[in-house]
Scaffold this active site. Structure first.
Site, short mmCIF file in Angstrom:
data_model
loop_
_atom_site.label_atom_id
_atom_site.label_comp_id
_atom_site.label_asym_id
_atom_site.label_seq_id
_atom_site.Cartn_x
_atom_site.Cartn_y
_atom_site.Cartn_z
N ASP A 62 0.86 -1.19 0.00
CA ASP A 62 0.00 0.00 0.00
C ASP A 62 0.89 1.24 0.00
O ASP A 62 2.09 1.12 0.21
CB ASP A 62 -0.82 0.05 1.30
CG ASP A 62 -2.06 -0.82 1.22
OD1 ASP A 62 -2.40 -1.21 0.11
OD2 ASP A 62 -2.65 -1.10 2.27
N LYS A 63 0.27 2.41 -0.17
CA LYS A 63 1.03 3.64 -0.03
C LYS A 63 0.69 4.31 1.30
O LYS A 63 1.54 4.46 2.16
CB LYS A 63 0.73 4.60 -1.19
CG LYS A 63 1.55 5.90 -1.12
CD LYS A 63 1.18 6.87 -2.21
CE LYS A 63 -0.09 7.61 -1.92
NZ LYS A 63 0.01 8.57 -0.78
#
Length: 1090
Positions: free
Chosen positions: A431-432
């Site tokens: 994920d970011k």
């Protein structure tokens, strides 16, 4: 485990109800059929002739075949039998427990007895087994493995007199030990689950009845009960919830039973983000109908942040959302376990072949089939029963070492079956937000179309806003003020007024609630504690479901416009001059992932003006706002700086316009069928030609050491995919700034595609690029996977890095599944938003949003930078150690089986055991167990070196530490040493056969201890202790083994020199070969250590 509709909110109506996601008690796992449809796989045609065909023709084409399907007997042997068995068992299970059709329901307030149907009991059952199925279940789980099943058959054969070749305990003791360890471990786990279930089912809740409050267990809660949920502290992530307005006006709690009212609710379903229902009160004139949506519900385990809620129970037990979204977790099996299982099967074939050879050399004399079976039993030690026990204990040791590593504090290992997988990862999907970044937002930029303000010019906004608030707006607030300075230029006033409008819009359009800490000495439990609370700036904190919104409201506070109070119907803002502005909230349209925007309609108390404010992503807002020539360009500029952008707009409404909208909106909300579509259509009628106010840019800062960690992973040969919900430009910028994409690497941005033809052309363009990172949006990805799944994955896997933007959690899980299916490589998903990840390892950062997610992970880490040490050091060591341990345990069985084969060959192929009774049991346990298991402490390079040279990790993914090549080398070593030990003993013994046993067995034990020393690369003090402990145990036991050894003989010098000579001949050549190999063909790690 109920779902509640709040129908009465004690405490002031102004209180805000906060929820997390689930209410009353966590429930059991529940099998849900996977409803995800399979995507079409279409062959990618590299010419454009195919486009002449009609689009629909492609649905009739055969699916793309990755490999030719196997047919007939070959298919059956290579896994078809397993498929058939699984299909049959699934069919039987479905017949035995057919699910009843779920239907919409009518729930009468406080009257469970009025329910037309019987609803499931609200009890938790997380246990795998019951008292009758425990033993059969555990035994099945053990004996479904080929290794254990084989040993069960071998042990049972010893009850047949004709096949008996030794004492029963020789076979049953090791098997019994393995099964006892497993049963005890399962029993402990099962008892823990039982205690947790009992604790949750026994939790007491307040139930409202005609006679007042009563305490009920959570397992006794029924559909239709009225449950009281009281305030709890501790949660930080709030969601706004609204009680049914009709029941809020009742004078007393008891009146809930005197009214004739019911809730009509949709059937139980998976979607946790939507709910459709209606509340109807029949005894009023006219009947009251009120629509219910997601904001009127409290899911299970909800925490109420203020006040008290009374809710009617709608769903219980296995019909609740969280249970329906929970599937039984699959037991994860590591690649190393599968490889060892294959080698075990190869060993079984070798065992059968050796037995057949022996019977053949015998000449098939007499009852040869009985001899064949006796040989199978004699050589059964070729397949080591202690293999699984050693590996399982090793895995537990690796998990303990990971959690005790001071360099990665807070790391939790929740799966003890796959630590070796950390050493063989090829793909890392991350994920970011909250994983690469801190999920702490900072307001960075405001753009008004003609002028842009950054962090260094924010003070100018503050000056202009204060100026216009005091000089222009104060006359409207009946306050004395100086005349506006005539010298101020017209443009300045224009910019100032636009700043004022933008700041006001940002301060009003949100779902943020200001929260005040109680003063010392004032009880927070007081029902109207708000009266005594301190509303000073020092005591104020903001709560919201999104950190973006908090950042925006904190920015307006820094400029001068402060949100001081908010309830369900109004909010108050404080101006720089200290005046309070009150706005009534008429409607709120919450943010959803589909609409990508949120809106609010407010009425100014002083002027009566009605204004519709809206903010959202540029893709959603660009078609809603009036024509402009700067929005798209500035959004791109901000995204390239790595900022998350929001477009803010407004629309003034007349009283007639709003009344017309409200009637249509309420009517749409009451419909049961297609409610969401009808409500969206009404709201969209307002979303036209809105005035564009400003564009905001918020920065989500990178976590510490993200750049060096990603660079290390890239150098280790791990391909990193970043999957995020952000827009393309933001994702691209973060990929560059975090060094996910190296500086000198090209980036191929996959153009938006909507049809098969566009996808085909874009894939062809992408195919011509070499060694470049790919950036693709979720919509384009969906199209590519629909028509060209295999081809797209094949091309994407060649990229050093891939960035998928505008990606939903479902898509993320689908990508993990695709990668594993198409590549067969080890994948690891790291982040907070992996819904039901199919990855072999799901490692989740334990950030603010990820506390719940981390509980479902195999490994939980507190910071992204810890993934480097977790993989490079612990992953490497776990894989190398398990590979060495597994092969050594096999060698231990092979060497004694070789000696048995030589012994039988010399003595006319007699099926007589060489070693009997305790010698065989002791050989596999106290004589060699400790040194062999001490291999779990071995390491080829120091942790610092593994982190400094991540390139060493590349070798691990090739699986060279455990392969058929290394296995064959160990087989040859075993044959050589077994032959030397046996022939040497036969050559050197003089008179009695018992001397052969004494010489060969002692030399065997010494050889094994020396081989452990040969295998070790870095000595640990415990290894030395294990070697001497085992030797001491053997020497001490010689005094008690009169049955097998001639005690007078083993104390002579003759015995000692013969044993020493045989041991030297069996081990010295291997030590010489190891020295020559290290000198002329050293492994990569040895070059670094030297």
């Amino acid at each position: 485990f109920t779902v509640l509709i709040p129908i009465y909110h004690i405490a002031s109506v102004n209180d805000v109800l906060a929820i997390y996601v689930v209410l009353l008690s966590h429930f059991a796992r529940y099998q849900v059929e996977d409803e995800s449809s399979h995507l079409d796989e279409m062959p990618l045609m590299m010419s454009e002739e195919g486009f002449e065909n009609d689009e629909s023709d492609y649905h009739t084409l055969p699916r793309a075949r990755i490999s030719q399907r196997r047919r007939g007997l070959e298919w059956f042997i290579c896994g078809g039998w397993k498929f058939l068995c699984t299909s049959c068992s699934d069919w039987l299970i479905n017949i035995c427990r057919r699910k009843k059709d779920l239907k919409a329901r009518t729930v009468w307030l406080g009257c469970p007895e009025k329910c037309e149907e019987k609803y499931p009991k609200n009890a938790i059952k997380n246990q795998k087994y019951n008292i009758f199925t425990f033993i059969p279940g555990v035994l099945y789980e053990q004996f479904k493995f080929f290794l254990n099943l084989y040993f069960l058959v071998v042990s049972c054969s010893q009850f047949v007199p004709a096949l008996k070749i030794g004492y029963l305990y020789t076979y049953w003791a090791p098997l019994g030990f393995v099964l006892t360890v497993t049963v005890v471990r399962e029993a402990v786990d099962e008892f823990r689950r039982y205690k947790r279930d009992k604790e949750m089912n026994s939790q007491l809740y307040s139930k409202l009845t005609v006679r007042g409050k009563v305490q009920v267990k959570s397992s006794d809660i029924q559909v239709g009960d009225l449950i009281i949920v009281e305030k709890l502290d501790g949660e930080t992530d709030w969601k706004l919830k609204v009680a049914v307005s009709c029941t809020q006006r009742l004078p007393a709690l008891g009146d809930l039973f005197s009214i004739n009212a019911y809730v009509y609710a949709q059937k139980p379903q998976l979607d946790i983000h939507s709910f459709e229902g209606t509340f109807t009160r029949e005894d009023s004139d006219p009947a009251v109908h009120e629509s219910l949506s997601i904001e009127n519900t409290l899911w299970a385990s909800t925490v109420v942040a203020s006040g008290t809620v009374i809710g009617v129970v709608i769903y219980t037990g296995k019909e609740t959302r969280s249970v329906m979204n929970t599937s039984n977790p699959k037991n994860k099996v590591g690649l190393l376990d599968l490889e060892l299982n294959q080698l075990t099967k190869a060993l079984f074939l070798a065992l059968v072949a050796l037995s057949v050879v022996m019977v053949t050399l015998q000449g098939f004399v007499g009852p040869w089939y009985r001899n064949l079976f006796r040989f199978l039993l004699l050589f059964s030690y070729i397949i080591p029963i202690s293999l699984r026990v050693n590996l399982d204990m090793g895995k537990a040791a690796y998990g303990w070492m990971i959690m005790k590593d001071d360099n990665i504090p807070g790391t939790v290992v929740r799966t003890s079956t796959i630590p070796e997988e950390l050493g063989r990862l090829v793909y890392l999907l991350t994920d970011k937000t909250g994983t690469l970044t801190q999920n702490e937002m900072i307001f960075k930029r405001l753009h008004l179309g003609t002028v842009s303000y950054g962090t260094d010019t924010m003070d100018e906004i503050q000056i202009r806003y204060r100026w216009i608030s005091i000089h222009v707006l104060s006359p409207f607030l009946n306050l004395p003020s100086r005349k506006p300075q005539s010298s101020a230029p017209k443009v300045r006033k224009s910019v100032s007024s636009r700043i004022h409008e933008a700041v006001k819009a940002i301060a009003l359009c949100h779902n943020v609630t200001p929260v005040y800490e109680s003063r010392a000495g004032v009880s927070a439990e007081t029902e109207y504690a708000e009266v005594d609370q301190d509303f000073s700036d020092e005591n104020r904190t903001y709560q919201a479901s999104s950190p973006d919104e908090v950042a925006l409201v904190q920015w307006t506070e820094s400029v001068g416009l402060t949100l001081v109070n908010r309830d369900l119907t109004s909010m108050q803002l404080k101006t720089p001059g200290g005046h309070i502005l009150t706005y009534y909230i008429l409607q709120i349209f919450p943010f959803t992932s589909e609409s990508k925007r949120m809106g609010i309609i407010v009425r100014d108390e002083s002027s009566g003006e009605i204004t519709f404010y809206m903010k959202g992503a540029d893709v959603a807002m660009s078609t809603i706002v009036q024509y402009n020539d700067w929005l798209e360009e500035e959004c791109g500029n901000m995204a390239r700086e790595g900022l998350r952008t929001l477009v803010v707009a407004k629309k003034s409404l007349t009283e007639e316009q709003y009344q017309d909208f409200e009637s249509r909106y309420n009517q749409a909300k009451l419909s049961i069928h297609d409610r969401n579509l009808k409500v969206a259509a009404v709201v969209e009628s307002l979303e036209r030609e809105m005035e564009l106010l400003c564009l905001t840019g918020v920065e989500d800062q990178l976590q510490a050491d993200v750049r060096p960690t990603l660079e290390m992973l890239r150098n280790a040969g791990i391909k990193i995919w970043m999957l995020t919900g952000d827009k393309l430009e933001t994702a691209t910028c973060i990929a560059k700034s975090s060094h996910l994409v190296s500086r000198n690497q090209d980036i191929h941005i996959f153009r938006p595609v909507a049809t098969r033809g566009e996808a085909h052309l874009e894939l062809n363009a992408f195919r011509r690029k070499h060694d470049c990172a790919l950036v693709i949006s979720g919509d384009s990805l969906e199209v590519c996977l629909k028509y060209y799944e295999h081809e797209f994955v094949e091309l994407a896997c060649q990229c050093p890095a891939v960035v998928c933007c505008r990606c939903s959690p479902t898509q993320k899980a689908h990508i993990v599944k695709l990668l594993q299916h198409h590549t067969g490589k080890r994948t690891c998903a790291i982040g907070n938003s992996w819904h039901n990840p199919h990855s072999k390892i799901c490692s989740k950062c334990n950030q603010q949003e990820g506390k719940q997610a981390s509980l479902a992970a195999d490994f939980s880490i507190t910071q992204f930078k810890h993934i480097g040490r977790l993989l490079m050091v612990h992953g490497r060591n776990s894989y190398k150690r398990s590979a060495a341990l597994g092969q050594f345990v096999m060698h231990r069985g092979l060497i004694i089986s070789t000696m048995q084969a030589v012994f039988s060959s010399v003595f006319y192929f007699a099926s007589v055991p060489l070693y009997q009774g305790f010698l065989m049991v002791g050989y596999a346990t106290i004589y060699t167990m400790f040194p062999v298991f001490s291999l779990v402490l071995d390491q080829d390079v120091k942790p610092e070196m593994a982190l400094l040279y991540p390139e060493l990790y590349k070798d691990l993914t090739k699986g060279r530490s455990l392969s058929f090549k290394t296995f064959l080398i160990w087989v040859l070593i075993s044959i050589y040493q077994g032959g030397i030990l046996m022939y040497g003993a036969l050559l050197l013994f003089e008179s009695e056969f018992v001397h052969v046993v004494a010489i060969s067995f002692t030399a065997l034990i010494l050889t094994e201890l020396l081989m452990v020393a040969l295998t070790i690369r870095t000595w640990h003090w415990l290894m030395v202790v294990a070697e001497f402990l085992s030797l001491g145990c053997y020497v001490a036991s010689l005094a008690f083994l009169n049955e097998y050894f001639d005690v007078a003989f083993i104390t002579t010098v003759t015995f000692l020199w013969k044993v020493s000579a045989i041991t030297v001949v069996s081990c010295l050549p291997l030590y010489i070969l190891k020295y020559l190999k290290r000198k002329f063909s050293p492994p990569s790690y040895s070059k670094l250590t030297s």
